[in-house]
Design a protein around this motif. Sequence first.
Motif, PDB file in Angstrom:
ATOM      1  N   ASN A 185       0.825  -1.212   0.000  1.00  0.00           N
ATOM      2  CA  ASN A 185       0.000   0.000   0.000  1.00  0.00           C
ATOM      3  C   ASN A 185       0.857   1.259   0.000  1.00  0.00           C
ATOM      4  OD1 ASN A 185      -2.446  -1.349  -0.092  1.00  0.00           O
ATOM      5  ND2 ASN A 185      -2.715  -1.338   2.128  1.00  0.00           N
ATOM      6  N   TYR A 186       1.902   1.287   0.830  1.00  0.00           N
ATOM      7  CA  TYR A 186       2.819   2.430   0.855  1.00  0.00           C
ATOM      8  C   TYR A 186       3.409   2.669  -0.532  1.00  0.00           C
ATOM      9  CZ  TYR A 186       3.197   2.621   6.030  1.00  0.00           C
ATOM     10  OH  TYR A 186       2.969   2.761   7.371  1.00  0.00           O
ATOM     11  N   LEU A 187       3.973   1.608  -1.112  1.00  0.00           N
ATOM     12  CA  LEU A 187       4.664   1.751  -2.401  1.00  0.00           C
ATOM     13  C   LEU A 187       3.697   2.077  -3.532  1.00  0.00           C
ATOM     14  CD1 LEU A 187       7.269  -1.093  -2.009  1.00  0.00           C
ATOM     15  CD2 LEU A 187       7.699   1.372  -1.969  1.00  0.00           C
ATOM     16  N   ASN A 188       2.530   1.475  -3.525  1.00  0.00           N
ATOM     17  CA  ASN A 188       1.548   1.780  -4.575  1.00  0.00           C
ATOM     18  C   ASN A 188       1.053   3.213  -4.473  1.00  0.00           C
ATOM     19  OD1 ASN A 188       1.589  -0.671  -6.000  1.00  0.00           O
ATOM     20  ND2 ASN A 188       0.288  -1.620  -4.460  1.00  0.00           N
ATOM     21  N   LYS A 189       0.902   3.719  -3.249  1.00  0.00           N
ATOM     22  CA  LYS A 189       0.492   5.118  -3.073  1.00  0.00           C
ATOM     23  C   LYS A 189       1.573   6.057  -3.603  1.00  0.00           C
ATOM     24  CE  LYS A 189      -1.931   8.576  -1.363  1.00  0.00           C
ATOM     25  NZ  LYS A 189      -2.780   9.266  -2.316  1.00  0.00           N
ATOM     26  N   LEU A 190       2.837   5.766  -3.287  1.00  0.00           N
ATOM     27  CA  LEU A 190       3.943   6.581  -3.806  1.00  0.00           C
ATOM     28  C   LEU A 190       3.998   6.518  -5.326  1.00  0.00           C
ATOM     29  CD1 LEU A 190       6.672   5.718  -1.151  1.00  0.00           C
ATOM     30  CD2 LEU A 190       5.585   7.942  -1.497  1.00  0.00           C
ATOM     31  N   SER A 191       3.697   5.363  -5.884  1.00  0.00           N
ATOM     32  CA  SER A 191       3.660   5.214  -7.333  1.00  0.00           C
ATOM     33  C   SER A 191       2.481   5.990  -7.934  1.00  0.00           C
ATOM     34  CB  SER A 191       3.558   3.728  -7.694  1.00  0.00           C
ATOM     35  OG  SER A 191       3.466   3.547  -9.075  1.00  0.00           O
ATOM     36  N   ASP A 192       1.312   5.860  -7.326  1.00  0.00           N
ATOM     37  CA  ASP A 192       0.127   6.587  -7.802  1.00  0.00           C
ATOM     38  C   ASP A 192       0.336   8.094  -7.771  1.00  0.00           C
ATOM     39  OD1 ASP A 192      -1.152   4.148  -8.132  1.00  0.00           O
ATOM     40  OD2 ASP A 192      -2.348   4.320  -6.292  1.00  0.00           O
ATOM     41  N   ASP A 193       1.100   8.573  -6.781  1.00  0.00           N
ATOM     42  CA  ASP A 193       1.369  10.003  -6.638  1.00  0.00           C
ATOM     43  C   ASP A 193       2.522  10.477  -7.525  1.00  0.00           C
ATOM     44  OD1 ASP A 193      -0.685  10.146  -4.820  1.00  0.00           O
ATOM     45  OD2 ASP A 193       0.611  10.241  -3.056  1.00  0.00           O
ATOM     46  N   GLY A 194       3.131   9.558  -8.277  1.00  0.00           N
ATOM     47  CA  GLY A 194       4.201   9.934  -9.197  1.00  0.00           C
ATOM     48  C   GLY A 194       5.569  10.075  -8.560  1.00  0.00           C
ATOM     49  N   ILE A 195       5.710   9.663  -7.317  1.00  0.00           N
ATOM     50  CA  ILE A 195       6.994   9.775  -6.627  1.00  0.00           C
ATOM     51  C   ILE A 195       7.910   8.621  -7.008  1.00  0.00           C
ATOM     52  CG2 ILE A 195       8.090   9.800  -4.346  1.00  0.00           C
ATOM     53  CD1 ILE A 195       5.431  11.179  -3.383  1.00  0.00           C
ATOM     54  N   LEU A 196       7.338   7.433  -7.141  1.00  0.00           N
ATOM     55  CA  LEU A 196       8.065   6.258  -7.602  1.00  0.00           C
ATOM     56  C   LEU A 196       7.398   5.742  -8.870  1.00  0.00           C
ATOM     57  CD1 LEU A 196       8.449   4.276  -4.238  1.00  0.00           C
ATOM     58  CD2 LEU A 196      10.124   5.791  -5.307  1.00  0.00           C
ATOM     59  N   THR A 197       8.155   5.002  -9.673  1.00  0.00           N
ATOM     60  CA  THR A 197       7.601   4.366 -10.869  1.00  0.00           C
ATOM     61  C   THR A 197       7.576   2.866 -10.637  1.00  0.00           C
ATOM     62  OG1 THR A 197       8.528   6.092 -12.272  1.00  0.00           O
ATOM     63  CG2 THR A 197       7.880   4.049 -13.350  1.00  0.00           C
ATOM     64  N   LYS A 198       6.411   2.264 -10.791  1.00  0.00           N
ATOM     65  CA  LYS A 198       6.250   0.831 -10.572  1.00  0.00           C
ATOM     66  C   LYS A 198       6.524   0.081 -11.872  1.00  0.00           C
ATOM     67  CE  LYS A 198       2.610  -2.376  -9.063  1.00  0.00           C
ATOM     68  NZ  LYS A 198       1.225  -2.418  -8.553  1.00  0.00           N
ATOM     69  N   LYS A 199       7.434  -0.890 -11.802  1.00  0.00           N
ATOM     70  CA  LYS A 199       7.762  -1.735 -12.957  1.00  0.00           C
ATOM     71  C   LYS A 199       7.693  -3.185 -12.520  1.00  0.00           C
ATOM     72  CE  LYS A 199       8.957   1.475 -15.908  1.00  0.00           C
ATOM     73  NZ  LYS A 199       8.292   1.726 -17.141  1.00  0.00           N
ATOM     74  N   LYS A 200       7.057  -4.012 -13.339  1.00  0.00           N
ATOM     75  CA  LYS A 200       6.967  -5.437 -13.031  1.00  0.00           C
ATOM     76  C   LYS A 200       8.020  -6.175 -13.847  1.00  0.00           C
ATOM     77  CE  LYS A 200       3.662  -9.114 -12.455  1.00  0.00           C
ATOM     78  NZ  LYS A 200       3.054  -9.031 -11.150  1.00  0.00           N
ATOM     79  N   LEU A 201       8.826  -6.973 -13.169  1.00  0.00           N
ATOM     80  CA  LEU A 201       9.844  -7.788 -13.826  1.00  0.00           C
ATOM     81  C   LEU A 201       9.630  -9.210 -13.334  1.00  0.00           C
ATOM     82  CD1 LEU A 201      12.306  -7.838 -15.681  1.00  0.00           C
ATOM     83  CD2 LEU A 201      13.720  -7.400 -13.684  1.00  0.00           C
ATOM     84  N   GLY A 202       9.142 -10.066 -14.207  1.00  0.00           N
ATOM     85  CA  GLY A 202       8.765 -11.414 -13.785  1.00  0.00           C
ATOM     86  C   GLY A 202       7.565 -11.326 -12.868  1.00  0.00           C
ATOM     87  N   VAL A 203       7.711 -11.853 -11.679  1.00  0.00           N
ATOM     88  CA  VAL A 203       6.597 -11.817 -10.718  1.00  0.00           C
ATOM     89  C   VAL A 203       6.792 -10.736  -9.655  1.00  0.00           C
ATOM     90  CG1 VAL A 203       5.999 -14.242 -11.039  1.00  0.00           C
ATOM     91  CG2 VAL A 203       7.648 -13.610  -9.277  1.00  0.00           C
ATOM     92  N   THR A 204       7.886  -9.990  -9.759  1.00  0.00           N
ATOM     93  CA  THR A 204       8.224  -8.994  -8.742  1.00  0.00           C
ATOM     94  C   THR A 204       7.980  -7.580  -9.240  1.00  0.00           C
ATOM     95  OG1 THR A 204       9.925 -10.474  -7.875  1.00  0.00           O
ATOM     96  CG2 THR A 204      10.071  -8.161  -7.227  1.00  0.00           C
ATOM     97  N   ASN A 205       7.372  -6.757  -8.386  1.00  0.00           N
ATOM     98  CA  ASN A 205       7.222  -5.334  -8.678  1.00  0.00           C
ATOM     99  C   ASN A 205       8.407  -4.580  -8.095  1.00  0.00           C
ATOM    100  OD1 ASN A 205       4.687  -5.427  -9.981  1.00  0.00           O
ATOM    101  ND2 ASN A 205       3.672  -5.547  -8.007  1.00  0.00           N
ATOM    102  N   TYR A 206       9.015  -3.742  -8.898  1.00  0.00           N
ATOM    103  CA  TYR A 206      10.094  -2.868  -8.452  1.00  0.00           C
ATOM    104  C   TYR A 206       9.567  -1.450  -8.502  1.00  0.00           C
ATOM    105  CZ  TYR A 206      13.254  -6.800  -8.873  1.00  0.00           C
ATOM    106  OH  TYR A 206      13.865  -8.013  -8.699  1.00  0.00           O
ATOM    107  N   TYR A 207       9.973  -0.643  -7.547  1.00  0.00           N
ATOM    108  CA  TYR A 207       9.538   0.750  -7.457  1.00  0.00           C
ATOM    109  C   TYR A 207      10.785   1.614  -7.594  1.00  0.00           C
ATOM    110  CZ  TYR A 207       5.248  -1.394  -5.873  1.00  0.00           C
ATOM    111  OH  TYR A 207       4.101  -2.158  -5.797  1.00  0.00           O
ATOM    112  N   ILE A 208      10.855   2.352  -8.687  1.00  0.00           N
ATOM    113  CA  ILE A 208      12.065   3.089  -9.036  1.00  0.00           C
ATOM    114  C   ILE A 208      11.939   4.547  -8.618  1.00  0.00           C
ATOM    115  CG2 ILE A 208      13.590   3.760 -10.930  1.00  0.00           C
ATOM    116  CD1 ILE A 208      12.324   1.252 -12.412  1.00  0.00           C
ATOM    117  N   ASN A 209      12.970   5.024  -7.942  1.00  0.00           N
ATOM    118  CA  ASN A 209      13.076   6.420  -7.536  1.00  0.00           C
ATOM    119  C   ASN A 209      13.955   7.106  -8.591  1.00  0.00           C
ATOM    120  OD1 ASN A 209      13.766   8.868  -6.403  1.00  0.00           O
ATOM    121  ND2 ASN A 209      14.071   8.049  -4.357  1.00  0.00           N
ATOM    122  N   HIS A 210      13.326   7.631  -9.639  1.00  0.00           N
ATOM    123  CA  HIS A 210      14.073   8.207 -10.756  1.00  0.00           C
ATOM    124  C   HIS A 210      14.902   9.422 -10.352  1.00  0.00           C
ATOM    125  CE1 HIS A 210      12.809   5.638 -14.009  1.00  0.00           C
ATOM    126  NE2 HIS A 210      11.603   5.626 -13.475  1.00  0.00           N
TER     127      HIS A 210
END
Length: 72
Positions: free
Chosen positions: A39-64
Amino acid sequence: MDVIITFNKQIIKNKFKHPYTKIEFVEKDLKVSRITAANYLNKLSDDGILTKKKLGVTNYYINHELFDILSK
């Protein structure tokens, strides 16, 4: 209904620890459940702070912003 999240020093420290993170890192570092970490990471992604990328079965959250600073 949006998830209401109270951000604290721990989530901020985690965000700037690495240019990317994933649910397992936040779960371990903040000692929260997997659902709370997601929930924390998805909220940060939804707000544009992190970018969510799925690689295989894992979600990575990138701080550009941090990635750009470290790559200079």
